[in-house]
Design a protein around this motif. Sequence first.
Motif, PDB file in Angstrom:
ATOM      1  N   VAL A  32      69.245 -30.665  54.059  1.00  0.00           N
ATOM      2  CA  VAL A  32      70.321 -29.481  54.435  1.00  0.00           C
ATOM      3  C   VAL A  32      71.509 -30.368  55.064  1.00  0.00           C
ATOM      4  O   VAL A  32      71.309 -31.079  56.165  1.00  0.00           O
ATOM      5  CB  VAL A  32      70.026 -28.210  55.378  1.00  0.00           C
ATOM      6  N   ARG A  36      75.592 -27.203  58.377  1.00  0.00           N
ATOM      7  CA  ARG A  36      75.087 -25.924  57.786  1.00  0.00           C
ATOM      8  C   ARG A  36      73.730 -25.608  58.363  1.00  0.00           C
ATOM      9  O   ARG A  36      73.091 -24.621  58.432  1.00  0.00           O
ATOM     10  CB  ARG A  36      74.807 -26.006  56.149  1.00  0.00           C
ATOM     11  N   ARG A  37      72.995 -26.531  59.244  1.00  0.00           N
ATOM     12  CA  ARG A  37      71.867 -26.431  59.839  1.00  0.00           C
ATOM     13  C   ARG A  37      71.637 -25.186  60.757  1.00  0.00           C
ATOM     14  O   ARG A  37      70.694 -24.355  60.650  1.00  0.00           O
ATOM     15  CB  ARG A  37      71.418 -27.736  60.287  1.00  0.00           C
ATOM     16  N   VAL A  40      71.591 -21.894  58.932  1.00  0.00           N
ATOM     17  CA  VAL A  40      70.199 -22.043  58.305  1.00  0.00           C
ATOM     18  C   VAL A  40      69.273 -21.687  59.400  1.00  0.00           C
ATOM     19  O   VAL A  40      68.378 -20.560  58.853  1.00  0.00           O
ATOM     20  CB  VAL A  40      69.789 -23.209  57.338  1.00  0.00           C
ATOM     21  N   GLU A  44      67.111 -18.024  59.176  1.00  0.00           N
ATOM     22  CA  GLU A  44      65.722 -17.980  58.812  1.00  0.00           C
ATOM     23  C   GLU A  44      64.975 -17.482  59.991  1.00  0.00           C
ATOM     24  O   GLU A  44      63.988 -16.577  59.708  1.00  0.00           O
ATOM     25  CB  GLU A  44      65.189 -19.425  58.701  1.00  0.00           C
ATOM     26  N   GLU A 104      68.297 -26.424  50.185  1.00  0.00           N
ATOM     27  CA  GLU A 104      68.230 -25.687  51.331  1.00  0.00           C
ATOM     28  C   GLU A 104      67.285 -24.632  51.472  1.00  0.00           C
ATOM     29  O   GLU A 104      67.086 -24.017  50.210  1.00  0.00           O
ATOM     30  CB  GLU A 104      69.495 -25.089  51.814  1.00  0.00           C
ATOM     31  N   PHE A 106      64.868 -21.371  51.871  1.00  0.00           N
ATOM     32  CA  PHE A 106      65.504 -19.996  51.737  1.00  0.00           C
ATOM     33  C   PHE A 106      64.066 -19.121  52.068  1.00  0.00           C
ATOM     34  O   PHE A 106      63.062 -19.166  50.911  1.00  0.00           O
ATOM     35  CB  PHE A 106      66.283 -19.656  50.963  1.00  0.00           C
TER      36      PHE A 106
END
Length: 199
Positions: A32, A36-37, A40, A44, A104, A106
């Motif tokens: 990733v 964007r981490r 994310v 999550e 990434e 999901f």
Amino acid sequence: METSFWSATVLLILITDPLGNIPLFITALKQVRPERRRRVVLRECLIAFAVLLIFLFFGRHFLELMQLSDESLRVAGGVILFLIALKMIFPGEESAFSGKTQGEPFIVPIAIPLIAGPSAMATVLLLSTREPARMLEWTGALTITMLVSTTVFLASGRLQKLLGEPVIAALERLMGLVLTAISIEMLMGGVAAYLKKLG
């Protein structure tokens, strides 16, 4: 065994084990992009929170539908926690994260099973079936647990550098030892309640 708000919170934090999961979490996010981490992580953790809330509020109805008793759930929860605790104390080489993570993540593997794993689901089910009148407290305990997990995962890179892998491994083993005692208590409580019902 009477479960207080804080003991339930500590139990859930021990089971989700955010500190021990830092290396696995970092591995899962390798592909990733750094920018964007954060998004994310938040996504999550929210998904895991939603899954555990569903188990907390509706798991009891599922158990009634399957005609499963509170005693059997306590024994099963104790066994699951004991196995999880053993894995924390004696970690193996293989894990669900040992392979390469493509793209990434999901839902799988971070939200489920890293955060909302079988042991966490069994624990919230157990809390809701044993004392359904205290759902507000259990929701609060779960909320604090998810805030702790989110904070740890957001700072995972810094924490790994600050503490180092040996310290993280030692903390995980310590948490595993505490969780072993909790699982045995849960198991004995379930067996005792079943024997009392028979008598």
